[in-house]
Design an enzyme around this catalytic site. Structure first.
Site, PDB file in Angstrom:
ATOM      1  N   LYS A 182      -4.034   5.959  10.989  1.00 17.56           N
ATOM      2  CA  LYS A 182      -2.909   5.392  10.240  1.00 17.56           C
ATOM      3  C   LYS A 182      -3.416   4.472   9.131  1.00 17.56           C
ATOM      4  O   LYS A 182      -4.276   3.635   9.369  1.00 17.56           O
ATOM      5  CB  LYS A 182      -2.013   4.590  11.193  1.00 17.56           C
ATOM      6  CG  LYS A 182      -0.804   3.997  10.500  1.00 17.56           C
ATOM      7  CD  LYS A 182      -0.090   2.963  11.353  1.00 17.56           C
ATOM      8  CE  LYS A 182       1.013   2.302  10.555  1.00 17.56           C
ATOM      9  NZ  LYS A 182       1.547   1.104  11.170  1.00 17.56           N
TER      10      LYS A 182
ATOM     11  N   LYS B 279      -2.814  -2.146   6.871  1.00 17.81           N
ATOM     12  CA  LYS B 279      -3.513  -3.336   6.367  1.00 17.81           C
ATOM     13  C   LYS B 279      -4.449  -3.887   7.434  1.00 17.81           C
ATOM     14  O   LYS B 279      -5.493  -4.451   7.124  1.00 17.81           O
ATOM     15  CB  LYS B 279      -2.496  -4.388   5.934  1.00 17.81           C
ATOM     16  CG  LYS B 279      -1.556  -4.801   7.046  1.00 17.81           C
ATOM     17  CD  LYS B 279      -0.297  -5.440   6.527  1.00 17.81           C
ATOM     18  CE  LYS B 279       0.751  -5.436   7.623  1.00 17.81           C
ATOM     19  NZ  LYS B 279       2.096  -5.563   7.156  1.00 17.81           N
TER      20      LYS B 279
ATOM     21  N   HIS C  93       3.990   1.598   2.323  1.00 14.40           N
ATOM     22  CA  HIS C  93       5.176   0.880   1.861  1.00 14.40           C
ATOM     23  C   HIS C  93       5.819   1.649   0.706  1.00 14.40           C
ATOM     24  O   HIS C  93       7.044   1.768   0.624  1.00 14.40           O
ATOM     25  CB  HIS C  93       4.818  -0.518   1.353  1.00 14.40           C
ATOM     26  CG  HIS C  93       4.059  -1.358   2.349  1.00 14.40           C
ATOM     27  ND1 HIS C  93       2.865  -1.951   2.055  1.00 14.40           N
ATOM     28  CD2 HIS C  93       4.335  -1.675   3.634  1.00 14.40           C
ATOM     29  CE1 HIS C  93       2.434  -2.625   3.110  1.00 14.40           C
ATOM     30  NE2 HIS C  93       3.304  -2.461   4.095  1.00 14.40           N
TER      31      HIS C  93
ATOM     32  N   CYS D 225       2.752  -6.892  16.255  1.00  9.89           N
ATOM     33  CA  CYS D 225       4.135  -6.383  16.329  1.00  9.89           C
ATOM     34  C   CYS D 225       5.140  -7.522  16.251  1.00  9.89           C
ATOM     35  O   CYS D 225       6.318  -7.290  16.045  1.00  9.89           O
ATOM     36  CB  CYS D 225       4.401  -5.634  17.628  1.00  9.89           C
ATOM     37  SG  CYS D 225       3.419  -4.166  17.858  1.00  9.89           S
TER      38      CYS D 225
ATOM     39  N   HIS E 265      -1.871  -1.776  17.267  1.00 13.58           N
ATOM     40  CA  HIS E 265      -2.833  -2.734  16.711  1.00 13.58           C
ATOM     41  C   HIS E 265      -4.181  -2.726  17.421  1.00 13.58           C
ATOM     42  O   HIS E 265      -5.093  -3.456  17.048  1.00 13.58           O
ATOM     43  CB  HIS E 265      -2.209  -4.132  16.677  1.00 13.58           C
ATOM     44  CG  HIS E 265      -1.023  -4.170  15.759  1.00 13.58           C
ATOM     45  ND1 HIS E 265       0.273  -3.965  16.193  1.00 13.58           N
ATOM     46  CD2 HIS E 265      -0.948  -4.319  14.422  1.00 13.58           C
ATOM     47  CE1 HIS E 265       1.086  -4.011  15.160  1.00 13.58           C
ATOM     48  NE2 HIS E 265       0.387  -4.216  14.081  1.00 13.58           N
TER      49      HIS E 265
ATOM     50  N   CYS F 215      -2.360  -2.874  22.614  1.00 12.22           N
ATOM     51  CA  CYS F 215      -1.175  -2.449  21.864  1.00 12.22           C
ATOM     52  C   CYS F 215      -1.561  -1.167  21.144  1.00 12.22           C
ATOM     53  O   CYS F 215      -2.590  -1.135  20.457  1.00 12.22           O
ATOM     54  CB  CYS F 215      -0.786  -3.525  20.853  1.00 12.22           C
ATOM     55  SG  CYS F 215       0.267  -2.860  19.556  1.00 12.22           S
TER      56      CYS F 215
ATOM     57  N   HIS G 229       0.845  -1.202   0.000  1.00 13.39           N
ATOM     58  CA  HIS G 229       0.000   0.000   0.000  1.00 13.39           C
ATOM     59  C   HIS G 229       0.878   1.248   0.000  1.00 13.39           C
ATOM     60  O   HIS G 229       2.105   1.157  -0.066  1.00 13.39           O
ATOM     61  CB  HIS G 229      -1.030  -0.029   1.133  1.00 13.39           C
ATOM     62  CG  HIS G 229      -0.463   0.004   2.526  1.00 13.39           C
ATOM     63  ND1 HIS G 229       0.226   1.079   3.030  1.00 13.39           N
ATOM     64  CD2 HIS G 229      -0.488  -0.917   3.529  1.00 13.39           C
ATOM     65  CE1 HIS G 229       0.579   0.833   4.279  1.00 13.39           C
ATOM     66  NE2 HIS G 229       0.171  -0.382   4.603  1.00 13.39           N
TER      67      HIS G 229
ATOM     68  N   CYS H 123       2.329  -9.339  21.415  1.00 10.62           N
ATOM     69  CA  CYS H 123       1.434  -8.771  20.388  1.00 10.62           C
ATOM     70  C   CYS H 123       1.739  -9.456  19.067  1.00 10.62           C
ATOM     71  O   CYS H 123       2.849  -9.345  18.554  1.00 10.62           O
ATOM     72  CB  CYS H 123       1.601  -7.256  20.256  1.00 10.62           C
ATOM     73  SG  CYS H 123       0.665  -6.623  18.843  1.00 10.62           S
TER      74      CYS H 123
HETATM   75  O1  ME8 Z   1       7.272  -4.105  10.056  1.00 11.18           O
HETATM   76  N1  ME8 Z   1       2.718   5.306   6.760  1.00 11.18           N
HETATM   77  O2  ME8 Z   1       6.831  -4.938   7.940  1.00 11.18           O
HETATM   78  P1  ME8 Z   1       5.512  -4.113   7.524  1.00 11.18           P
HETATM   79  C1  ME8 Z   1       4.014   5.266   6.448  1.00 11.18           C
HETATM   80  N2  ME8 Z   1       8.561  -6.864   8.311  1.00 11.18           N
HETATM   81  N3  ME8 Z   1       4.717   4.129   6.285  1.00 11.18           N
HETATM   82  C2  ME8 Z   1       4.085   2.968   6.446  1.00 11.18           C
HETATM   83  C3  ME8 Z   1       2.709   2.933   6.785  1.00 11.18           C
HETATM   84  C4  ME8 Z   1       2.015   4.181   6.939  1.00 11.18           C
HETATM   85  N4  ME8 Z   1       0.720   4.274   7.216  1.00 11.18           N
HETATM   86  N5  ME8 Z   1       2.344   1.644   6.882  1.00 11.18           N
HETATM   87  C5  ME8 Z   1       3.458   0.886   6.610  1.00 11.18           C
HETATM   88  C6  ME8 Z   1       7.507  -4.874   9.138  1.00 11.18           C
HETATM   89  N6  ME8 Z   1       4.508   1.687   6.334  1.00 11.18           N
HETATM   90  C7  ME8 Z   1       8.698  -5.802   9.222  1.00 11.18           C
HETATM   91  C8  ME8 Z   1       9.945  -4.985   8.978  1.00 11.18           C
HETATM   92  S1  ME8 Z   1      12.578  -4.736   8.678  1.00 11.18           S
HETATM   93  C9  ME8 Z   1      13.912  -5.594   9.054  1.00 11.18           C
HETATM   94  C10 ME8 Z   1      11.231  -5.759   9.050  1.00 11.18           C
HETATM   95  C11 ME8 Z   1       5.862   1.251   5.964  1.00 11.18           C
HETATM   96  O3  ME8 Z   1       5.035  -4.756   6.272  1.00 11.18           O
HETATM   97  C12 ME8 Z   1       6.930   1.806   6.897  1.00 11.18           C
HETATM   98  O4  ME8 Z   1       8.160   1.739   6.260  1.00 11.18           O
HETATM   99  O5  ME8 Z   1       4.575  -4.010   8.669  1.00 11.18           O
HETATM  100  C13 ME8 Z   1       6.871   0.825   8.035  1.00 11.18           C
HETATM  101  O6  ME8 Z   1       8.000   0.879   8.877  1.00 11.18           O
HETATM  102  C14 ME8 Z   1       6.787  -0.475   7.264  1.00 11.18           C
HETATM  103  O7  ME8 Z   1       5.944  -0.155   6.129  1.00 11.18           O
HETATM  104  C15 ME8 Z   1       6.235  -1.638   8.039  1.00 11.18           C
HETATM  105  O8  ME8 Z   1       6.075  -2.700   7.131  1.00 11.18           O
END
Ligand code: ME8
Length: 640
Positions: free
Chosen positions: A294, A297, A20, A128, A145, A142, A17, A125
């Site tokens: 926020k 997903k 990301h 997280c 979440h 949390c 989304h 959680c």
């Molecule tokens: O946390 N606004 O993966 P994830 C801005 N796999 N950025 C956002 C966002 C939002 N509303 N939502 C998501 C994980 N992001 C782990 C990470 S790293 C070694 C492992 C972006 O799929 C942002 O970069 O939940 C956030 O930190 C990341 O997606 C979380 O992605």
């Protein structure tokens, strides 16, 4: 100098989304920027594919975890090229090489005594994928979440993170740029005031099998962070590949604030235990929100980047995200604000400057870069501003202040648009004795456009390529070598291409017009009749005319008509008006002028274009002259 930028590796429990996309656009932009500053840069993104959440999602989709991760990881990989995002490496935690290196690191850390076996009870959680402390909870939930974490008690392996707490505090204090922006550095330091607990790094295979088996106990798999964080070094071939020597510790990680702790606390202490230097910097951004919530997903309020690209194009989406969010703070997404940036910053400001300038070079300089003569005060002022912009742009980009970097660029675009009005090349063109002055004005504009394209190359790569192609520049961008004034060669062929950005209709625009049109329809006809019959109208009749001040923000010739120009006006909402003035005014010379319009005429179609109103002009011996106001006034002001 080397530079290595990474995004988080995204969980494959849901499709990509806009959140990301933002982190990944930032990484791509900064990597392009470093490259055009002649730095040796590498950019990595990828997917995080182990853990409870993935198994849950696969089960929900009715497929095996492997099939599921292949599918969603493929969607992430495919999401980036349409946004002009070009990573050098796309890592997956299910890659064999990654798995092997994680296992060998686990063994090393275990051998040195930094991993131990113990009983643990805590609040876990699932969202997280970590245990939360009581302090982190908000009303028992949390905060990210909005669900209560589950109490879990089991035997597991632990990483001796507490051992590195003092080292970490010193490192953060001695390296003020280690975590930026500062608010997040302070947040981490304040968290580190409390004693650090050790980190649970395993899951029993009785509970989870979709993970990397611990090399020293196959009844357990690694718990998500010890696997995921290591991607940053497996992706460059730790321990012995050349890329690792070349790009570590030059690494800079981009994340959102949701995963601050794993990156600011777990990761550096893990590196310290492994015996690797810490990464260079951690860049933490805020959240994209929709209506104050926020985008996530879990909540389901997501915007798909692919849909925005289809509607607006990659460069508009990239520009919008970088311009609208102050890196570090939250920002709000709405299609309306995206549309507003498209029409105002891109189509009006940049697009108009570009097309007006090139059209004038085509008309007045035979489609060639003219030769610049002596610079007047006004030329010098624009030239100085354009060169100063390069330095300002570099400084702001290096500080990850993308919105400020773009503000600096748009300040010069605004100045250049005013420069056109002030120097009126179309007036200069009327007298051949002004030839040198005209050439200098046009050269100044082209050279400003070249410097603008140089800055935009990192942010809007497609637009910069189009601009350079029109300017006849075929060398790649180089901010260090090309950021000076006067590099355009006279005599070089200029091509006027398509408009850089289309103007787009606002939703609901028609409705607004109908509202304005309705009360006057029909009655206006009578008014004209009364003018015709006795030459006089009553005051009442006059007040039925809705006369307004409007600014011309775009103008173009209507194909197959010598007489008609299609104008885009701001009064203050945008509207299209067709005016029969093409024989008297070139499109480029009227942009920025304020005129008077009849705002409540019934819409009429002229040569296929619907006109919403009429521009007033005087017909004198001198020809047709547009109406105007004697001093600038807000668009939409009523004329009475
Ligand atoms: O946390 N606004 O993966 P994830 C801005 N796999 N950025 C956002 C966002 C939002 N509303 N939502 C998501 C994980 N992001 C782990 C990470 S790293 C070694 C492992 C972006 O799929 C942002 O970069 O939940 C956030 O930190 C990341 O997606 C979380 O992605």
């Amino acid at each position: 100098m080397s530079f290595y930028i990474t995004t988080p590796i995204f969980y494959v429990n849901a499709k990509p989304h806009l959140g990301h996309a933002y982190s990944t656009i930032v990484a791509d932009t900064i990597c392009r920027f470093k490259r055009i500053c002649a730095e040796d840069s590498r950019f990595q993104t990828g997917t995080d594919e182990h853990g409870d959440k993935i198994v849950e999602a696969a089960t929900g989709a009715g497929v095996s975890p492997k099939e599921y991760v292949d599918r969603i990881s493929g969607m992430f990989r495919a999401a980036w090229p349409p946004l002009s995002i070009e990573p050098d490496n796309f890592i997956r935690t299910t890659d064999q090489e990654h798995i092997q290196v994680v296992q060998s690191i686990l063994q090393d850390v275990y051998d040195k005594g930094d991993i131990y076996f113990s009983e643990y009870s805590g609040l876990y959680c699932n969202g997280c994928e970590r245990f939360l402390t009581e302090k982190e909870l908000v009303d028992g939930n949390c905060p990210d979440h909005q669900k209560p974490p589950a109490p879990i008690s089991e035997q597991n392996y632990f990483f001796r993170m507490s051992k590195y707490q003092d080292w970490l505090i010193d490192h953060i204090k001695n390296n003020p740029e280690f975590i930026t922006p500062e608010r997040y550095r302070n947040e981490v330091l304040s968290f580190l005031k409390e004693p650090l607990e050790d980190l649970c790094i395993s899951r029993p295979t009785s509970r989870l099998t979709w993970g990397i088996p611990l090399p020293f106990d196959t009844n357990f798999v690694t718990y998500v962070w010890f696997d995921a964080l290591i991607n940053y070094i497996t992706g460059i071939g730790y321990p012995d590949k050349d890329l690792f020597a070349r790009y570590w510790p030059a690494a800079e990680h981009i994340i959102a604030k949701d995963i601050l702790k794993p990156h600011a606390i777990f990761w550096p202490t893990m590196l310290q235990s492994i015996g690797i230097a810490p990464y260079k910097r951690l860049h933490v951004h805020g959240y994209w929100n929709i209506n104050e919530t926020k985008m996530s997903k879990t909540i389901g309020n997501v915007v798909r980047p692919g849909e925005l690209v289809d509607e607006f194009g990659a460069d508009t989406v990239r520009y919008f995200l970088l311009r609208e969010m102050s890196f570090g703070l939250d920002a709000s997404f709405s299609t309306e604000s995206l549309l507003a940036r498209q029409n105002s910053d891109l189509a009006n400001d940049l697009g108009n400057l570009f097309s007006r300038s090139l059209t004038m070079v085509a008309r007045f300089a035979g489609n060639q870069t003219p030769k610049q003569g002596n610079l007047s005060e006004s030329d010098q002022e624009l030239a100085d501003a354009a060169v100063a912009m390069i330095e300002e742009f570099k400084a702001q980009m290096n500080g990850f202040a993308f919105h400020k970097a773009l503000q600096a660029v748009w300040a010069v675009i605004g100045r250049a648009n005013r420069y056109i009005v002030e120097n009126a090349p179309w007036e200069l063109a009327k007298d051949p004795t002004n030839a040198e002055r005209l050439a200098t004005v046009l050269y100044t504009l082209l050279e400003t456009l070249r410097l603008l394209a140089l800055c935009l190359a990192a942010v809007m790569p497609g637009t910069a390529v189009k601009m350079n192609a029109s300017l006849g520049i075929d060398t790649g961008p180089d901010l260090l070598q090309q950021g000076r004034w006067g590099l355009l060669e006279p005599g070089c062929a200029i091509t006027v291409g398509e408009a850089l950005f289309p103007r787009m209709d606002k939703k609901g625009k028609k409705k607004e017009k109908k509202k304005q049109d309705k009360p006057q329809e029909g009655k206006k006809q009578k008014k004209s009749e009364s003018v015709d019959t006795d030459g006089m109208i009553s005051f009442d009749d006059f007040t039925k005319l809705d006369l307004r001040v409007a600014e011309i923000v775009a103008a173009e010739k209507i194909k197959k008509s010598d007489r008609l120009l299609k104008l885009t006006l701001k009064a203050p909402e945008e509207r299209t008006v067709v005016a029969g003035i093409a024989e008297h005014y070139g499109p480029e010379e009227i942009i920025g002028k304020q005129v008077i319009i009849v705002a409540n005429l019934k819409p009429a179609k002229l040569m296929g274009v619907t006109s919403h109103g009429m521009v007033l002009a005087a017909k004198g011996e001198e020809g047709l002259v547009l109406s105007s106001v004697s001093r600038p006034v807000s668009n939409g002001s009523k004329v009475s």
